[in-house]
Design a protein around this motif. Structure first.
Motif, mmCIF file in Angstrom:
data_model
loop_
_atom_site.group_PDB
_atom_site.id
_atom_site.type_symbol
_atom_site.label_atom_id
_atom_site.label_comp_id
_atom_site.label_asym_id
_atom_site.label_seq_id
_atom_site.Cartn_x
_atom_site.Cartn_y
_atom_site.Cartn_z
ATOM 1 N N GLY A 1 0.934 -1.160 0.059
ATOM 2 C CA GLY A 1 -0.116 -0.025 0.063
ATOM 3 C C GLY A 1 0.943 1.334 0.058
ATOM 4 O O GLY A 1 0.143 2.451 0.245
ATOM 5 N N CYS A 2 1.958 1.218 -0.244
ATOM 6 C CA CYS A 2 2.993 2.133 -0.070
ATOM 7 C C CYS A 2 3.848 2.358 -1.332
ATOM 8 O O CYS A 2 4.072 1.212 -2.118
ATOM 9 C CB CYS A 2 4.128 1.714 1.213
ATOM 10 S SG CYS A 2 5.134 3.065 1.445
ATOM 11 N N ILE A 3 4.413 3.347 -1.615
ATOM 12 C CA ILE A 3 5.357 3.776 -2.639
ATOM 13 C C ILE A 3 6.596 4.524 -1.863
ATOM 14 O O ILE A 3 6.294 5.393 -1.258
ATOM 15 C CB ILE A 3 4.624 4.788 -3.728
ATOM 16 C CG1 ILE A 3 3.596 3.878 -4.669
ATOM 17 C CG2 ILE A 3 5.954 5.231 -4.607
ATOM 18 C CD1 ILE A 3 3.146 4.762 -5.600
ATOM 19 N N ALA A 4 7.770 4.281 -2.266
ATOM 20 C CA ALA A 4 9.099 4.744 -1.616
ATOM 21 C C ALA A 4 9.699 5.349 -2.780
ATOM 22 O O ALA A 4 9.922 5.155 -4.023
ATOM 23 C CB ALA A 4 9.889 3.880 -0.981
ATOM 24 N N LYS A 5 10.502 6.454 -2.451
ATOM 25 C CA LYS A 5 11.351 7.341 -3.400
ATOM 26 C C LYS A 5 12.537 7.509 -2.456
ATOM 27 O O LYS A 5 12.591 8.430 -1.383
ATOM 28 C CB LYS A 5 10.491 8.635 -3.931
ATOM 29 C CG LYS A 5 11.425 9.391 -4.657
ATOM 30 C CD LYS A 5 10.837 10.635 -5.243
ATOM 31 C CE LYS A 5 11.840 11.339 -6.291
ATOM 32 N NZ LYS A 5 12.355 10.617 -7.350
ATOM 33 N N THR A 6 13.510 7.358 -3.020
ATOM 34 C CA THR A 6 14.952 7.646 -2.483
ATOM 35 C C THR A 6 15.655 8.902 -3.153
ATOM 36 O O THR A 6 15.375 9.170 -4.211
ATOM 37 C CB THR A 6 15.681 6.446 -2.483
ATOM 38 O OG1 THR A 6 15.871 5.563 -3.658
ATOM 39 C CG2 THR A 6 15.623 5.364 -1.345
#
Length: 263
Positions: A129-134
Protein backbone atom coordinates in the motif's frame (compact mmCIF):
# COMPACT_ATOMS: atom_id res chain seq x y z
CA UNK A 1 36.66 4.50 -7.15
CA UNK A 2 33.49 4.85 -5.07
CA UNK A 3 31.63 8.09 -5.50
CA UNK A 4 31.34 10.16 -2.36
CA UNK A 5 27.93 10.76 -0.87
CA UNK A 6 27.23 14.43 -1.27
CA UNK A 7 24.82 16.63 0.67
CA UNK A 8 21.12 15.99 0.11
CA UNK A 9 18.56 18.64 -0.62
CA UNK A 10 15.84 16.56 1.03
CA UNK A 11 15.30 13.34 2.98
CA UNK A 12 17.13 10.13 2.14
CA UNK A 13 13.78 8.44 1.61
CA UNK A 14 10.15 9.50 1.24
CA UNK A 15 7.29 7.09 1.85
CA UNK A 16 3.91 7.69 0.21
CA UNK A 17 1.29 5.66 2.09
CA UNK A 18 -1.54 5.40 -0.44
CA UNK A 19 -3.61 2.81 1.43
CA UNK A 20 -4.60 4.17 4.87
CA UNK A 21 -3.05 2.30 7.79
CA UNK A 22 -2.68 2.68 11.52
CA UNK A 23 1.01 1.74 11.17
CA UNK A 24 2.84 3.86 8.60
CA UNK A 25 6.52 3.12 7.82
CA UNK A 26 8.90 3.77 10.70
CA UNK A 27 12.53 3.40 11.65
CA UNK A 28 13.59 -0.18 12.30
CA UNK A 29 14.01 -1.19 15.92
CA UNK A 30 17.18 -2.44 17.63
CA UNK A 31 15.05 -4.72 19.80
CA UNK A 32 12.80 -5.86 16.91
CA UNK A 33 9.77 -5.11 19.03
CA UNK A 34 11.16 -6.95 22.04
CA UNK A 35 12.17 -10.14 20.22
CA UNK A 36 15.93 -9.62 20.78
CA UNK A 37 17.05 -11.04 24.18
CA UNK A 38 18.06 -8.41 26.73
CA UNK A 39 21.65 -9.69 26.88
CA UNK A 40 22.06 -9.42 23.10
CA UNK A 41 20.42 -5.99 23.15
CA UNK A 42 22.96 -4.79 25.70
CA UNK A 43 26.13 -6.46 24.52
CA UNK A 44 25.79 -7.54 20.87
CA UNK A 45 26.14 -4.43 18.75
CA UNK A 46 26.35 -6.54 15.60
CA UNK A 47 22.78 -7.81 16.09
CA UNK A 48 21.28 -4.50 17.17
CA UNK A 49 22.96 -2.57 14.34
CA UNK A 50 21.58 -5.00 11.75
CA UNK A 51 18.15 -4.91 13.37
CA UNK A 52 17.98 -1.11 13.29
CA UNK A 53 19.34 -0.71 9.76
CA UNK A 54 16.51 0.66 7.62
CA UNK A 55 12.78 1.09 8.04
CA UNK A 56 9.81 -1.17 8.74
CA UNK A 57 6.90 -1.28 6.32
CA UNK A 58 3.60 -2.74 7.51
CA UNK A 59 0.61 -4.21 5.69
CA UNK A 60 -2.54 -2.05 5.94
CA UNK A 61 -4.78 -5.05 6.65
CA UNK A 62 -4.36 -8.54 8.03
CA UNK A 63 -5.28 -11.36 5.67
CA UNK A 64 -4.97 -15.10 5.15
CA UNK A 65 -4.13 -17.19 2.10
CA UNK A 66 -4.59 -20.89 1.53
CA UNK A 67 -2.98 -22.77 -1.35
CA UNK A 68 -3.84 -26.33 -2.33
CA UNK A 69 -0.89 -26.76 -4.67
CA UNK A 70 -2.79 -25.32 -7.64
CA UNK A 71 -5.35 -22.67 -6.65
CA UNK A 72 -5.28 -19.94 -4.01
CA UNK A 73 -8.04 -18.54 -1.83
CA UNK A 74 -7.84 -15.55 0.46
CA UNK A 75 -9.82 -13.74 3.14
CA UNK A 76 -9.30 -10.62 5.21
CA UNK A 77 -10.56 -8.76 8.25
CA UNK A 78 -14.31 -8.30 8.23
CA UNK A 79 -14.97 -11.07 5.68
CA UNK A 80 -16.35 -14.46 6.75
CA UNK A 81 -15.71 -16.35 3.51
CA UNK A 82 -12.80 -17.47 1.39
CA UNK A 83 -12.48 -15.62 -1.91
CA UNK A 84 -10.79 -16.87 -5.11
CA UNK A 85 -7.40 -15.33 -5.88
CA UNK A 86 -7.16 -15.30 -9.66
CA UNK A 87 -4.18 -14.46 -11.84
CA UNK A 88 -5.58 -10.94 -12.35
CA UNK A 89 -5.12 -10.32 -8.64
CA UNK A 90 -7.25 -8.36 -6.19
CA UNK A 91 -7.34 -4.77 -4.92
CA UNK A 92 -7.32 -3.53 -1.36
CA UNK A 93 -10.94 -3.23 -0.25
CA UNK A 94 -12.46 -0.02 -1.74
CA UNK A 95 -9.03 1.23 -2.78
CA UNK A 96 -9.55 1.33 -6.56
CA UNK A 97 -12.38 3.84 -6.13
CA UNK A 98 -10.28 6.01 -3.80
CA UNK A 99 -7.37 5.85 -6.24
CA UNK A 100 -9.48 6.97 -9.19
CA UNK A 101 -10.93 9.86 -7.19
CA UNK A 102 -7.42 11.17 -6.37
CA UNK A 103 -5.56 10.33 -9.61
CA UNK A 104 -5.36 12.50 -12.75
CA UNK A 105 -7.68 11.36 -15.56
CA UNK A 106 -4.99 9.56 -17.58
CA UNK A 107 -3.92 7.46 -14.56
CA UNK A 108 -7.35 6.35 -13.39
CA UNK A 109 -7.87 2.61 -13.65
CA UNK A 110 -4.23 1.83 -12.88
CA UNK A 111 -4.40 1.38 -9.10
CA UNK A 112 -1.74 -1.10 -7.93
CA UNK A 113 -2.81 -4.66 -7.23
CA UNK A 114 -2.84 -5.79 -3.62
CA UNK A 115 -2.37 -9.55 -4.11
CA UNK A 116 -1.41 -11.35 -7.31
CA UNK A 117 -0.37 -15.00 -7.61
CA UNK A 118 2.61 -15.63 -9.87
CA UNK A 119 3.15 -18.38 -12.43
CA UNK A 120 5.60 -20.05 -10.05
CA UNK A 121 3.96 -22.65 -7.78
CA UNK A 122 2.96 -21.00 -4.52
CA UNK A 123 4.25 -17.60 -5.65
CA UNK A 124 2.43 -14.51 -4.40
CA UNK A 125 3.14 -10.81 -4.91
CA UNK A 126 2.03 -8.59 -2.02
CA UNK A 127 1.80 -4.79 -2.17
CA UNK A 128 2.28 -2.85 1.05
CA UNK A 129 0.00 0.00 0.00
CA UNK A 130 3.09 2.18 -0.11
CA UNK A 131 5.42 3.83 -2.64
CA UNK A 132 9.00 4.78 -1.71
CA UNK A 133 11.30 7.35 -3.31
CA UNK A 134 14.99 7.64 -2.43
CA UNK A 135 17.52 10.40 -2.98
CA UNK A 136 19.57 10.31 -6.21
CA UNK A 137 22.12 7.51 -6.24
CA UNK A 138 20.34 5.45 -3.57
CA UNK A 139 18.38 2.21 -3.96
CA UNK A 140 16.38 0.09 -1.52
CA UNK A 141 17.17 -3.46 -0.47
CA UNK A 142 13.72 -4.96 0.14
CA UNK A 143 13.70 -7.97 2.44
CA UNK A 144 12.06 -9.61 5.42
CA UNK A 145 12.60 -8.21 8.89
CA UNK A 146 16.14 -8.75 10.18
CA UNK A 147 16.43 -11.03 13.24
CA UNK A 148 12.70 -11.69 13.41
CA UNK A 149 12.05 -15.45 13.65
CA UNK A 150 10.88 -16.70 10.26
CA UNK A 151 7.65 -18.53 9.68
CA UNK A 152 7.69 -22.02 8.23
CA UNK A 153 4.57 -21.29 6.17
CA UNK A 154 6.16 -19.09 3.50
CA UNK A 155 9.52 -17.82 2.25
CA UNK A 156 10.31 -14.21 1.42
CA UNK A 157 12.47 -13.16 -1.49
CA UNK A 158 14.84 -10.19 -1.44
CA UNK A 159 15.38 -7.59 -4.12
CA UNK A 160 17.10 -4.28 -4.78
CA UNK A 161 14.93 -1.57 -6.34
CA UNK A 162 16.36 1.63 -7.83
CA UNK A 163 13.78 3.78 -6.10
CA UNK A 164 15.54 7.02 -7.01
CA UNK A 165 13.99 6.77 -10.48
CA UNK A 166 11.48 3.87 -10.27
CA UNK A 167 8.33 5.32 -8.70
CA UNK A 168 5.99 2.38 -8.31
CA UNK A 169 4.36 0.19 -5.68
CA UNK A 170 6.64 -1.11 -2.92
CA UNK A 171 5.88 -4.82 -2.97
CA UNK A 172 7.56 -8.11 -2.25
CA UNK A 173 7.27 -11.67 -3.51
CA UNK A 174 6.75 -14.65 -1.25
CA UNK A 175 6.47 -18.36 -1.86
CA UNK A 176 3.82 -20.24 0.06
CA UNK A 177 5.37 -23.46 1.34
CA UNK A 178 2.56 -25.20 3.19
CA UNK A 179 -0.50 -26.43 1.34
CA UNK A 180 -4.09 -26.74 2.59
CA UNK A 181 -3.25 -24.65 5.65
CA UNK A 182 -4.32 -21.01 6.13
CA UNK A 183 -1.24 -18.77 6.08
CA UNK A 184 -1.66 -15.54 8.02
CA UNK A 185 -0.12 -12.16 7.19
CA UNK A 186 -0.59 -9.71 10.07
CA UNK A 187 -0.85 -5.94 9.93
CA UNK A 188 0.55 -5.46 13.45
CA UNK A 189 3.91 -7.06 12.62
CA UNK A 190 6.36 -5.45 10.15
CA UNK A 191 6.11 -7.13 6.76
CA UNK A 192 9.23 -5.65 5.18
CA UNK A 193 12.50 -4.08 6.23
CA UNK A 194 13.82 -1.76 3.54
CA UNK A 195 17.45 -0.68 3.69
CA UNK A 196 19.26 2.11 1.80
CA UNK A 197 22.09 1.04 -0.50
CA UNK A 198 24.31 3.25 -2.65
CA UNK A 199 24.17 2.15 -6.27
CA UNK A 200 27.97 2.22 -6.39
CA UNK A 201 28.17 -0.41 -3.65
CA UNK A 202 26.38 -3.20 -5.49
CA UNK A 203 27.82 -2.48 -8.93
CA UNK A 204 29.76 -5.42 -10.36
CA UNK A 205 32.94 -3.36 -10.65
CA UNK A 206 32.83 -2.61 -6.93
CA UNK A 207 31.99 -6.15 -5.80
CA UNK A 208 34.70 -7.72 -7.95
CA UNK A 209 37.29 -5.84 -5.92
CA UNK A 210 38.14 -8.56 -3.36
CA UNK A 211 40.88 -11.05 -2.52
CA UNK A 212 41.11 -14.38 -0.65
CA UNK A 213 44.26 -15.08 1.38
CA UNK A 214 45.62 -18.01 3.42
CA UNK A 215 47.71 -18.37 6.58
CA UNK A 216 50.97 -17.54 4.82
CA UNK A 217 49.64 -14.15 3.79
CA UNK A 218 48.65 -12.95 7.23
CA UNK A 219 50.79 -9.89 7.94
CA UNK A 220 52.18 -8.85 11.35
CA UNK A 221 49.48 -6.16 11.42
CA UNK A 222 46.83 -8.85 10.83
CA UNK A 223 48.16 -10.95 13.72
CA UNK A 224 48.30 -7.90 15.95
CA UNK A 225 44.69 -7.08 15.11
CA UNK A 226 43.66 -10.68 15.88
CA UNK A 227 45.54 -10.53 19.19
CA UNK A 228 43.83 -7.27 20.11
CA UNK A 229 40.38 -8.51 19.09
CA UNK A 230 40.42 -12.12 20.35
CA UNK A 231 43.32 -12.84 22.69
CA UNK A 232 43.32 -9.78 24.93
CA UNK A 233 39.59 -9.94 25.86
CA UNK A 234 39.87 -13.67 26.63
CA UNK A 235 42.97 -13.42 28.81
CA UNK A 236 42.18 -10.27 30.75
CA UNK A 237 41.42 -10.84 34.44
CA UNK A 238 38.96 -7.97 34.33
CA UNK A 239 37.21 -8.95 31.14
CA UNK A 240 33.87 -7.22 30.70
CA UNK A 241 31.14 -8.43 28.33
CA UNK A 242 30.15 -6.30 25.37
CA UNK A 243 33.54 -4.71 24.69
CA UNK A 244 32.86 -4.67 20.95
CA UNK A 245 29.56 -2.89 21.58
CA UNK A 246 31.29 -0.30 23.78
CA UNK A 247 33.98 0.27 21.13
CA UNK A 248 31.45 0.73 18.32
CA UNK A 249 29.31 3.11 20.37
CA UNK A 250 32.34 5.20 21.31
CA UNK A 251 33.38 5.40 17.66
CA UNK A 252 29.88 6.48 16.66
CA UNK A 253 29.78 9.13 19.39
CA UNK A 254 33.22 10.40 18.38
CA UNK A 255 32.21 10.62 14.71
CA UNK A 256 29.03 12.50 15.59
CA UNK A 257 30.89 14.96 17.78
CA UNK A 258 33.21 15.93 14.94
CA UNK A 259 30.60 16.30 12.23
CA UNK A 260 30.34 19.88 10.95
CA UNK A 261 27.30 21.70 12.26
CA UNK A 262 24.89 23.18 9.71
CA UNK A 263 25.16 26.92 9.41
Amino acid sequence: MVAATGPMDGPLIEFFQLVPTARPPRRADKAVGGVIPARALRYCEAITSASAFGWYVFLPVSFKVVWDGHDMLWTHEGVDEWLPLTRDGVQYPRFSEQFDEAAPPDIRGFSPTFLAPSIQPGGLQIWTGCIAKTAPGWSLLVRGVANLPKTLSYQMFEGIIETDNWFGPLFNNVRIVKTDVPVEFRSDVPFLQVQPVRKDFYADKFLQNFTVKDFAELSPDNWEAFHRTVVVPNTSEERKPGQYAVSVRKSAAHATAFQPKPE
